[in-house]
Design a protein around this motif. Structure first.
Motif, mmCIF file in Angstrom:
data_model
loop_
_atom_site.group_PDB
_atom_site.id
_atom_site.type_symbol
_atom_site.label_atom_id
_atom_site.label_comp_id
_atom_site.label_asym_id
_atom_site.label_seq_id
_atom_site.Cartn_x
_atom_site.Cartn_y
_atom_site.Cartn_z
ATOM 1 N N GLU A 197 -25.034 -4.097 -24.216
ATOM 2 C CA GLU A 197 -24.271 -2.889 -24.561
ATOM 3 C C GLU A 197 -22.813 -3.008 -24.111
ATOM 4 O O GLU A 197 -21.888 -2.608 -24.839
ATOM 5 C CB GLU A 197 -24.911 -1.659 -23.927
ATOM 6 N N VAL A 198 -22.602 -3.544 -22.914
ATOM 7 C CA VAL A 198 -21.233 -3.684 -22.411
ATOM 8 C C VAL A 198 -20.457 -4.705 -23.238
ATOM 9 O O VAL A 198 -19.265 -4.521 -23.524
ATOM 10 C CB VAL A 198 -21.233 -4.074 -20.915
ATOM 11 N N ARG A 256 -18.657 -4.934 -16.775
ATOM 12 C CA ARG A 256 -17.270 -4.595 -17.102
ATOM 13 C C ARG A 256 -16.286 -5.367 -16.228
ATOM 14 O O ARG A 256 -15.265 -5.874 -16.705
ATOM 15 C CB ARG A 256 -17.053 -3.088 -16.952
ATOM 16 N N SER A 314 -15.991 -3.862 -29.432
ATOM 17 C CA SER A 314 -15.509 -2.705 -30.188
ATOM 18 C C SER A 314 -14.084 -2.340 -29.783
ATOM 19 O O SER A 314 -13.260 -1.940 -30.619
ATOM 20 C CB SER A 314 -16.431 -1.507 -29.966
ATOM 21 N N GLN A 315 -13.802 -2.473 -28.470
ATOM 22 C CA GLN A 315 -12.464 -2.165 -27.981
ATOM 23 C C GLN A 315 -11.403 -3.136 -28.523
ATOM 24 O O GLN A 315 -10.225 -2.817 -28.594
ATOM 25 C CB GLN A 315 -12.465 -2.191 -26.442
ATOM 26 N N ARG A 334 -23.670 -1.837 -15.763
ATOM 27 C CA ARG A 334 -22.426 -1.601 -16.522
ATOM 28 C C ARG A 334 -21.205 -1.983 -15.697
ATOM 29 O O ARG A 334 -20.289 -2.649 -16.197
ATOM 30 C CB ARG A 334 -22.344 -0.130 -16.937
ATOM 31 N N GLN A 370 -20.985 -5.278 -26.400
ATOM 32 C CA GLN A 370 -20.670 -4.578 -27.644
ATOM 33 C C GLN A 370 -19.505 -3.612 -27.445
ATOM 34 O O GLN A 370 -18.631 -3.475 -28.315
ATOM 35 C CB GLN A 370 -21.906 -3.825 -28.136
ATOM 36 N N GLU A 371 -19.509 -2.961 -26.317
ATOM 37 C CA GLU A 371 -18.420 -2.043 -25.984
ATOM 38 C C GLU A 371 -17.086 -2.790 -25.921
ATOM 39 O O GLU A 371 -16.059 -2.325 -26.439
ATOM 40 C CB GLU A 371 -18.742 -1.385 -24.634
ATOM 41 N N TYR A 372 -17.122 -3.968 -25.320
ATOM 42 C CA TYR A 372 -15.917 -4.790 -25.176
ATOM 43 C C TYR A 372 -15.417 -5.247 -26.553
ATOM 44 O O TYR A 372 -14.215 -5.170 -26.863
ATOM 45 C CB TYR A 372 -16.218 -6.003 -24.292
#
Length: 588
Positions: free
Chosen positions: A456-457, A405, A463-464, A401, A459-461
């Motif tokens: 996952e990271v 990131r 989503s942000q 992660r 997707q996190e990015y």
């Protein structure tokens, strides 16, 4: 043992306080606890002033060390110990035990002598009995302690009477050294060997009256308890005047015959005596010997009979606890070497790394564990490794992660600057934004070393950036309402697709972890089976030795006592039956 700290001189292992209390010397205990090598333990017993210490110094490769003394007083009190590297086997340690002389009139407590004798028997892998003159009834009577061994030592903790047939499995070899020997080795006009002289002296008489029973008893005990019998005879080493400074004499100043006999004794004791072993054949280390010694001395201090089974249970618990700690230390040490390489590219790579480290940890555990009943400690080891593995897995995921990131943060700097500058908040800006964002994602996907949390990271990015996406779509006046709606639907579809991929990936990881658990169980089971098979082979080897000795004992007993012959036959049959049993395993 990584290395044995040099012992320049012997140290008292068991102190004889005031001739009636035995106390374990903590400094000597500490020395033994630091020895993880198997030990060959040679103990010598006999009356005082018979030259016991000289023989032990000879085995240590030294003229001095154990006190020789030259007066009528006994020099050695208690049991003294000298640990030296084994001169023949580099992976072993030679532990020499010199006991205080039996029959010292100054002690006034014959029971104290009995405990010294029994401790020498219990601790040694080879017992040397030293006496002057000849092997006759008088010298055998000096060994009356051997007739009391069943009263001084218990094999089992149960209240049932010990199976005396088991004693050979636990007892040391027996070597009789006859000093200042002046007779001619001859019987019925024919020359005989030293060993034949001993066995001839141990021959039993026929009959059942009291005198014959008293005559036979010490001989039966020597034949019955000890698994191997050897004899050496020695001429007087020097004149009586020179004997007073024996340790100062060069070999050239000693009688030639004596030097030759002492050399033969040294060669035999070094080359033919084996590592001390437990009842099942497992080798005893210095650390284990320390625990046994402490258990026996504690029992004697409390007024109870030392029990070998109880001592082994205490030792097994200590060894298994240590094996658990060593194994976990090994696993953690090996895994820590890989932490700097985190994150792993795939979970399979991590699991392969874990399996290799786990195997090395199990090997460490198996190398030290002892009598792990029902695999209690091995099961605990597996639980501890599983828990530790989960922590390393979390570290691996965290490393993934963090890396991802930081990578996205670096790759998206131009995109972020353009967003802040309003570059995309103009007619046609949405298309430009999508192109730049795609460049970031493509660069991210091409970059190796992201680890298992890359998706996952990402997707996190994404989503942000959802609110930014919506704002840019609304700000682009060139888009019709229909196009805006399609753009949002397309983004949502991509989002759902990534969520699906993440779920599939997590399911795949879960399946891989379950498969890893199965492989781990099989690995534990296979290595346990190997250990059990090794233990079975050691037991068979020990049984075969005991059977051979019992057959000799049977031959000596022939026609003397039919009941004892029958008992010996039954004991031999039991041992042969044990040798035929196969290894079974039902762990995990």
């Amino acid at each position: 043992m990584a290395s044995l700290l040099p012992m320049p001189r012997p140290i008292c292992l068991i102190e004889n306080v005031d001739g009636n209390t035995l106390v374990l010397n903590k400094e000597a205990e500490k020395i033994l606890l630091e020895i993880s090598q198997p030990v060959v333990v040679i103990a010598i017993v006999g009356k005082y002033r018979t030259g016991k210490s000289y023989l032990m110094n000879k085995l240590a490769g030294s003229r001095t060390g154990f006190a020789l003394g030259c007066s009528i007083q006994s020099e050695t009190k208690g049991i003294w110990m000298w640990c030296v590297p084994h001169p023949q086997n580099s992976g072993q340690t030679l532990v020499l035990l010199d006991t205080e002389g039996l029959g010292d009139v100054e002690k006034g407590d014959c029971k104290n002598d009995a405990w010294i004798f029994s401790l020498a028997v219990m601790l040694s892998s080879s017992l040397v009995f030293n006496n002057l003159g000849t092997i006759d009834q008088q010298s055998l009577e000096q060994l009356h302690y051997v007739t009391e061994l069943t009263k001084l030592i218990k094999l089992k903790s149960s209240t049932e009477e010990d199976n005396t047939g088991e004693y050979k499995r636990y007892m040391p070899s027996f070597t009789w050294c006859v000093r200042d020997f002046t007779l001619i080795l001859e019987k019925d006009g024919k020359a005989i060997t030293e060993d034949e002289y001993l066995m001839s002296s141990l021959e039993l008489k026929k009959g059942t009256d009291k005198k014959i029973k008293e005559y036979n008893l010490p001989r039966e005990c020597i034949l019955h308890f000890f698994h191997t019998h050897k004899c050496f005879v020695f001429d007087r080493p020097a004149s009586r005047k020179k004997l007073q400074k024996l340790e100062e004499l060069e070999e050239s100043e000693l009688e030639e015959e004596f030097v030759e006999q002492a050399t033969r004794f040294y060669s035999y004791m070094i080359h033919h005596n084996r590592v001390k072993a437990l009842g099942g054949g497992a080798e005893v280390t210095g650390r284990m010997l320390a625990i046994l010694t402490a258990s026996y001395v504690t029992a004697i201090q409390s007024g109870t009979v030392p029990c070998m089974e109880n001592a082994v249970l205490v030792m097994a618990k200590s060894e298994n606890t240590g094996a658990l700690e060593d194994a976990m230390s090994k696993y953690q040490c090996e895994m820590d070497k890989h932490v700097l390489k985190f994150p792993t590219e795939t979970q399979q790579e991590f699991l392969k790394m874990h399996m290799k480290c786990e195997k090395e940890a199990i090997e460490v555990f198996m190398g030290r564990s002892l009598n792990d009943t029902d695999q209690k400690f091995q099961r605990k080891l597996k639980d501890l490794i599983d828990n530790k593995m989960n922590k390393y897995s979390t570290k691996n995921e965290k490393a993934s992660r963090n890396f991802c990131r930081k990578l996205l943060q670096k790759l998206s700097v131009p995109l972020e600057n353009n967003i802040l500058a309003g570059i995309y908040s103009v007619p046609g800006g949405h298309k430009l934004y999508l192109m730049d964002k795609l460049k970031v994602m493509e660069a991210y996907n091409k970059r190796p070393g992201k680890g298992i949390k890359a998706l996952e990271v990402m997707q996190e990015y994404i989503s942000q950036k959802k609110d930014v996406d919506t704002a840019i779509i609304k700000a682009d006046e060139t888009l019709t309402e229909k196009q805006r709606q399609l753009a949002e639907e397309h983004a949502e579809a991509e989002n759902m697709e990534r969520e699906k991929q993440i779920m599939e990936q997590n399911n795949k990881y879960l399946k891989e972890r379950m498969e890893d658990q199965e492989r781990s169980n099989e690995q534990h089971k296979a290595m346990l089976m190997d250990k059990m098979e090794q233990e079975r082979k050691m037991m068979v080897q020990q049984n075969e030795l005991v059977i051979a000795q019992k057959l000799k004992e049977q031959e000596m007993m022939n026609e003397i006592n039919e009941d004892k012959i029958s008992a010996l036959c039954q004991e031999i049959a039991t041992l042969e039956s044990q040798n035929c049993k196969k290894t079974k395993c039902s762990v995990m």
